[in-house]
Design a protein around this motif. Structure first.
Motif, PDB file in Angstrom:
ATOM      1  N   ALA A 186       0.857  -1.184   0.000  1.00  0.00           N
ATOM      2  CA  ALA A 186       0.000   0.000   0.000  1.00  0.00           C
ATOM      3  C   ALA A 186       0.893   1.234   0.000  1.00  0.00           C
ATOM      4  CB  ALA A 186      -0.917  -0.007   1.228  1.00  0.00           C
ATOM      5  N   LEU A 187       0.287   2.398  -0.197  1.00  0.00           N
ATOM      6  CA  LEU A 187       1.067   3.628  -0.170  1.00  0.00           C
ATOM      7  C   LEU A 187       1.763   3.771   1.184  1.00  0.00           C
ATOM      8  CD1 LEU A 187      -1.247   6.284  -1.899  1.00  0.00           C
ATOM      9  CD2 LEU A 187       0.930   5.400  -2.727  1.00  0.00           C
ATOM     10  N   GLY A 188       3.087   3.836   1.165  1.00  0.00           N
ATOM     11  CA  GLY A 188       3.846   4.031   2.396  1.00  0.00           C
ATOM     12  C   GLY A 188       4.002   2.794   3.252  1.00  0.00           C
ATOM     13  N   SER A 189       3.503   1.639   2.816  1.00  0.00           N
ATOM     14  CA  SER A 189       3.608   0.424   3.641  1.00  0.00           C
ATOM     15  C   SER A 189       5.069  -0.001   3.751  1.00  0.00           C
ATOM     16  CB  SER A 189       2.761  -0.702   3.060  1.00  0.00           C
ATOM     17  OG  SER A 189       3.235  -1.084   1.779  1.00  0.00           O
ATOM     18  N   SER A 190       5.434  -0.540   4.925  1.00  0.00           N
ATOM     19  CA  SER A 190       6.844  -0.795   5.218  1.00  0.00           C
ATOM     20  C   SER A 190       7.072  -2.164   5.814  1.00  0.00           C
ATOM     21  CB  SER A 190       7.373   0.259   6.214  1.00  0.00           C
ATOM     22  OG  SER A 190       7.143   1.568   5.772  1.00  0.00           O
ATOM     23  N   LEU A 209       4.349  -8.705  -4.018  1.00  0.00           N
ATOM     24  CA  LEU A 209       5.278  -8.744  -5.155  1.00  0.00           C
ATOM     25  C   LEU A 209       4.571  -8.392  -6.463  1.00  0.00           C
ATOM     26  CD1 LEU A 209       7.251 -12.006  -4.278  1.00  0.00           C
ATOM     27  CD2 LEU A 209       8.065  -9.656  -4.107  1.00  0.00           C
ATOM     28  N   LEU A 210       3.266  -8.099  -6.390  1.00  0.00           N
ATOM     29  CA  LEU A 210       2.503  -7.757  -7.593  1.00  0.00           C
ATOM     30  C   LEU A 210       2.759  -6.316  -7.998  1.00  0.00           C
ATOM     31  CD1 LEU A 210      -0.915  -9.473  -6.750  1.00  0.00           C
ATOM     32  CD2 LEU A 210       1.029 -10.410  -8.006  1.00  0.00           C
ATOM     33  N   THR A 211       2.549  -6.031  -9.259  1.00  0.00           N
ATOM     34  CA  THR A 211       2.738  -4.670  -9.760  1.00  0.00           C
ATOM     35  C   THR A 211       1.430  -3.903  -9.619  1.00  0.00           C
ATOM     36  OG1 THR A 211       4.389  -5.466 -11.343  1.00  0.00           O
ATOM     37  CG2 THR A 211       3.456  -3.276 -11.732  1.00  0.00           C
ATOM     38  N   THR A 212       1.339  -3.107  -8.565  1.00  0.00           N
ATOM     39  CA  THR A 212       0.169  -2.237  -8.373  1.00  0.00           C
ATOM     40  C   THR A 212       0.679  -0.810  -8.195  1.00  0.00           C
ATOM     41  OG1 THR A 212       0.189  -2.772  -6.011  1.00  0.00           O
ATOM     42  CG2 THR A 212      -1.275  -4.077  -7.400  1.00  0.00           C
ATOM     43  N   HIS A 213      -0.101   0.054  -7.549  1.00  0.00           N
ATOM     44  CA  HIS A 213       0.288   1.466  -7.514  1.00  0.00           C
ATOM     45  C   HIS A 213       1.435   1.815  -6.556  1.00  0.00           C
ATOM     46  CE1 HIS A 213      -2.970   1.079  -4.478  1.00  0.00           C
ATOM     47  NE2 HIS A 213      -2.281   1.960  -3.802  1.00  0.00           N
ATOM     48  N   PRO A 214       1.698   1.059  -5.458  1.00  0.00           N
ATOM     49  CA  PRO A 214       2.799   1.471  -4.570  1.00  0.00           C
ATOM     50  C   PRO A 214       4.167   1.134  -5.148  1.00  0.00           C
ATOM     51  CG  PRO A 214       1.216   0.012  -3.447  1.00  0.00           C
ATOM     52  CD  PRO A 214       0.976  -0.097  -4.911  1.00  0.00           C
ATOM     53  N   GLN A 215       5.196   1.670  -4.489  1.00  0.00           N
ATOM     54  CA  GLN A 215       6.565   1.292  -4.838  1.00  0.00           C
ATOM     55  C   GLN A 215       6.732  -0.213  -4.701  1.00  0.00           C
ATOM     56  OE1 GLN A 215      10.201   2.929  -3.332  1.00  0.00           O
ATOM     57  NE2 GLN A 215       9.422   5.034  -3.360  1.00  0.00           N
ATOM     58  N   PRO A 216       7.527  -0.841  -5.574  1.00  0.00           N
ATOM     59  CA  PRO A 216       7.711  -2.305  -5.456  1.00  0.00           C
ATOM     60  C   PRO A 216       8.428  -2.678  -4.167  1.00  0.00           C
ATOM     61  CG  PRO A 216       9.193  -1.374  -7.111  1.00  0.00           C
ATOM     62  CD  PRO A 216       8.252  -0.274  -6.728  1.00  0.00           C
ATOM     63  N   MET A 217       8.276  -3.927  -3.793  1.00  0.00           N
ATOM     64  CA  MET A 217       8.869  -4.421  -2.549  1.00  0.00           C
ATOM     65  C   MET A 217      10.394  -4.443  -2.644  1.00  0.00           C
ATOM     66  SD  MET A 217       8.226  -8.126  -0.761  1.00  0.00           S
ATOM     67  CE  MET A 217       9.107  -8.608   0.726  1.00  0.00           C
ATOM     68  N   ASP A 218      11.057  -3.964  -1.596  1.00  0.00           N
ATOM     69  CA  ASP A 218      12.520  -3.989  -1.510  1.00  0.00           C
ATOM     70  C   ASP A 218      12.930  -5.329  -0.903  1.00  0.00           C
ATOM     71  OD1 ASP A 218      15.191  -3.690  -1.013  1.00  0.00           O
ATOM     72  OD2 ASP A 218      15.035  -1.774   0.036  1.00  0.00           O
ATOM     73  N   GLN A 219      13.366  -6.248  -1.759  1.00  0.00           N
ATOM     74  CA  GLN A 219      13.755  -7.576  -1.292  1.00  0.00           C
ATOM     75  C   GLN A 219      15.239  -7.650  -0.938  1.00  0.00           C
ATOM     76  OE1 GLN A 219      12.076 -10.875  -3.766  1.00  0.00           O
ATOM     77  NE2 GLN A 219      11.248  -9.222  -5.021  1.00  0.00           N
ATOM     78  N   TRP A 313       6.109   7.897  -3.426  1.00  0.00           N
ATOM     79  CA  TRP A 313       5.760   6.615  -2.816  1.00  0.00           C
ATOM     80  C   TRP A 313       5.092   5.673  -3.818  1.00  0.00           C
ATOM     81  CZ3 TRP A 313       7.620   6.380   2.092  1.00  0.00           C
ATOM     82  CH2 TRP A 313       7.889   7.598   2.733  1.00  0.00           C
ATOM     83  N   LEU A 314       4.978   6.113  -5.077  1.00  0.00           N
ATOM     84  CA  LEU A 314       4.297   5.319  -6.099  1.00  0.00           C
ATOM     85  C   LEU A 314       5.293   4.496  -6.913  1.00  0.00           C
ATOM     86  CD1 LEU A 314       1.819   8.063  -7.392  1.00  0.00           C
ATOM     87  CD2 LEU A 314       1.285   6.147  -5.869  1.00  0.00           C
ATOM     88  N   CYS A 315       4.765   3.555  -7.689  1.00  0.00           N
ATOM     89  CA  CYS A 315       5.619   2.753  -8.572  1.00  0.00           C
ATOM     90  C   CYS A 315       6.222   3.650  -9.648  1.00  0.00           C
ATOM     91  CB  CYS A 315       4.815   1.614  -9.196  1.00  0.00           C
ATOM     92  SG  CYS A 315       3.464   2.163 -10.267  1.00  0.00           S
ATOM     93  N   HIS A 316       7.229   3.133 -10.338  1.00  0.00           N
ATOM     94  CA  HIS A 316       7.996   3.952 -11.291  1.00  0.00           C
ATOM     95  C   HIS A 316       7.108   4.522 -12.394  1.00  0.00           C
ATOM     96  CE1 HIS A 316      11.368   5.341 -13.682  1.00  0.00           C
ATOM     97  NE2 HIS A 316      10.896   4.665 -14.723  1.00  0.00           N
ATOM     98  N   ASN A 317       6.200   3.723 -12.955  1.00  0.00           N
ATOM     99  CA  ASN A 317       5.350   4.197 -14.051  1.00  0.00           C
ATOM    100  C   ASN A 317       4.506   5.397 -13.636  1.00  0.00           C
ATOM    101  OD1 ASN A 317       6.318   2.256 -15.756  1.00  0.00           O
ATOM    102  ND2 ASN A 317       4.635   0.818 -15.397  1.00  0.00           N
ATOM    103  N   LYS A 318       4.003   5.363 -12.406  1.00  0.00           N
ATOM    104  CA  LYS A 318       3.173   6.473 -11.950  1.00  0.00           C
ATOM    105  C   LYS A 318       4.019   7.685 -11.569  1.00  0.00           C
ATOM    106  CE  LYS A 318      -0.826   3.759 -10.602  1.00  0.00           C
ATOM    107  NZ  LYS A 318      -1.448   4.053 -11.898  1.00  0.00           N
TER     108      LYS A 318
END
Length: 625
Positions: A186-190, A209-219, A313-318
């Motif tokens: 989610a937006l800002g989720s940590s 790990l899905l591509t949605t609106h938040p930044q992708p997960m930092d693995q 805080w959004l994914c790269h495309n947004k």
């Protein structure tokens, strides 16, 4: 910290008496006014109450820090900060704070709209509760349930939050560092990494790990963890989010084409952004261009605006759309073209603009309060209308129970983008923690699908599991501390190479410790005595540093040592092995030499010259520095 919605009453049901179920227990009649029955289900007739986090295991006044993973996990925060003696610091990202505020504000607003003088407490008596039908008899710690907090308490709680950014290192009392990482949910989720100089614990909760609106997960930042605490996995492991979105759109279109209305119980943030984006792409092709979409919430306007301004805080495309500049979410265009309208409530402007057939997004997903109640009453008697459940937090059957019999169609399309068990297995193989700790439910298949071995965590070594209220000792210990050395002390060191690439140096210093940080400082120099007659305390005298004996390193090869002894005239030598090393017996000289890993002892009978001679032979095999 999890917020839990519990069984709450609905007004439109009949009175229930315990005699219907237990005629042999007339004591149930004492609480019959608190209970109502509808279609075989029993409900509590009371103001809504909420289950609080566990507070009996730990004194919250002793807690220094609370780390918030996402805005869904902070709904109980006012209960902790305002009523438990907690005086520590709360850390969260800015979107978590702002959207969490919106969710709390909406909840308080919904509860305040329907005040109830009646409060139910008699049914909470354990002797009464055990006689009630499920799920009331199975409810946990009902005596701790509390009414909803006020906005004053919300504002006070949120004022204690300190904002942090992704990958920002926060020092906690010099003991550990905590770092928030994007969890992709989610937006800002940590997710949070808690580490010292030599140990690392990762807390993974509510990740995607899905591509949605938040930044992708930092693995990558989760790698090399000593312990990985895992929780907040998907509640619907067998449901594919993409497939659920497709079902949502097709059922919505089918209902509207047949002249019916669609009701979507939802939170004012999160999945609704993705649903609106999918509908934006679907509207024209499905022939829904003239169908109005209504988003009704006390915080609808703020939610839609916040989603557009948290670009970083959004994914790269947004993010790239922001710099074009374009709004990152397409619902901005839906609003501009009047296809999507938002209102704070069903009163006022909405009453004037309302036309059918339409699609309404509103709360609360529990169906126990909020504007969703009015639409269920309005549309529930027609089979043309449809209610579509997308939030996975509530059983749709339990949510609808007070409204039965219901003619409108019910579609269950739970959209939960959090990690499923296949994704978790892949993640754990990639980050390779030494130990995994998780709830017991994740280590065994669901009770209703005991054959599904794929619906459980599979990792090596096997995960450590815990149950509710269980205290668990993590499988690692702090073995080392980092110590800094002052530059002037470092200049005085004289390293000596004892092996290729390995050098040692002795050091005499004072260890200074403050706020869990350790520094080696030069020892104080002895001061010259002053000519005055003033007596000084013993503690004022600084003793001279003793001349240190050289340190020894290395090992003594027994066979070579025996050969050396023979060369120097010793005979009748016998060697015995022990658990700790060897014993060399010089039978003629009545002398014994104990050789162990970290010490050597020479035992002879009052012959100092012999002892010194043997000592010198031993020292030939050791290095001095």
């Amino acid at each position: 910290m999890q917020y839990t919605q519990i069984q709450i009453n609905h007004d439109y049901v009949g009175l229930w008496t315990g005699h219907d179920f237990h005629p042999q227990f007339p004591s149930l009649a004492t609480c019959s006014k608190e209970l109502k029955e509808c279609s075989g289900h029993v409900f509590v007739d009371s103001v809504p109450e909420f289950c609080l986090p566990e507070t009996e295991l730990i004194d919250m006044s002793t807690v220094d820090v609370i780390l918030i993973s996402n805005y869904h996990c902070m709904m109980a925060l006012p209960y902790i900060t305002e009523h438990t003696g907690f005086t520590g610091t709360v850390y969260a990202t800015e979107p978590t704070l702002q959207i969490g505020r919106l969710l709390m504000e909406e909840l308080v607003n919904f509860i305040e709209r329907v005040p109830k003088a009646q409060s139910a407490s008699l049914w909470k008596n354990k002797d009464v509760q055990r006689l009630l039908p499920s799920p009331l008899k199975d409810a946990v710690e009902v005596s701790t349930w509390r009414r909803c907090y006020s906005m004053q308490e919300v504002n006070s709680a949120l004022s204690k939050i300190q904002l942090v950014g992704y990958s920002q290192k926060i020092e906690l009392f010099g003991a550990v560092q905590v770092t928030p990482l994007s969890s992709g949910y989610a937006l800002g989720s940590s997710n949070w990494v808690i580490q010292s100089h030599y140990e690392k614990v990762s807390y993974v909760s509510g990740s995607s790990l899905l591509t949605t609106h938040p930044q992708p997960m930092d693995q990558a930042s989760l790698k090399n963890s000593d312990v990985l605490l895992l929780t907040g996995l998907t509640q619907i492991p067998t449901a594919n989010p993409d497939g659920m979105v497709g079902e949502f759109c097709s059922n919505l279109a089918l209902t509207v084409r047949n002249g019916g209305n669609v009701l979507v119980p939802c939170y004012p943030s999160g999945v609704i952004y993705d649903l609106l984006e999918c509908l934006y792409q679907y509207i024209d092709s499905a022939g829904l261009s003239n169908v109005p979409f209504y988003f009704i919430s006390p915080v609808a306007n703020s939610s839609l605006e916040f989603s557009q301004i948290f670009a970083e805080w959004l994914c790269h495309n947004k993010q790239t759309k922001v710099y074009l500049p374009e709004p990152p979410f397409p619902h901005a265009e839906l609003i501009q073209t009047n296809k999507l309208k938002h209102y704070p409530s069903i009163h006022g402007d909405f009453s004037n603009d309302f036309r059918q057939p339409c699609v309404v997004f509103t709360g609360h997903p529990s169906l126990r309060f909020g504007d969703v109640v009015h639409f269920l009453e309005l549309w529930g008697k027609s089979s043309l209308n449809t209610v579509i459940f997308t939030e996975p937090d509530f059983s749709y059957l339990d949510a609808l129970a007070p409204y039965q019999p219901l003619a409108m169609k019910c579609i269950y399309c739970p959209i939960d983008t959090r990690l499923n068990f296949i994704q978790v297995s892949k993640l754990l193989k990639e980050v390779q923690p030494l130990h995994v700790v998780c709830p017991e439910q994740y280590t065994q298949p669901p009770p209703t699908q005991s054959h599904r071995m794929d619906l459980m965590i599979d990792c090596q070594p096997p995960a450590m599991s815990y149950r509710r209220a269980e205290v668990l000792a993590l499988p690692f210990k702090r073995r080392y501390e980092k110590i800094e050395i002052m530059p002037e002390l470092a200049d005085s060191l004289v390293p000596m190479e004892i092996k290729p690439g390995i050098s040692l140096a002795t050091v005499s210093a004072v260890l200074h410790t403050k706020d869990n940080k350790h520094v080696l400082q030069p020892p104080p120099r002895s001061t010259q005595p002053t000519s005055g007659k003033k007596r000084k305390r013993v503690s004022d005298d600084i003793p001279d540093c003793k001349v240190l004996k050289p340190l020894l390193s290395g090992s003594i090869p027994v066979e070579q040592f025996v050969q050396t002894l023979e060369k120097h005239g010793f005979s009748d030598i016998k060697v015995e092995d022990t658990a700790k090393g060897h014993i060399v017996l010089l039978q003629e000289a009545e002398t014994l030499i104990q050789i162990e890993e970290d010490s050597t002892h020479i035992i002879c009978d009052n012959d100092e010259m012999l002892r010194v001679r043997l000592r010198d032979l031993v020292l030939k095999f050791l290095q001095k520095f």
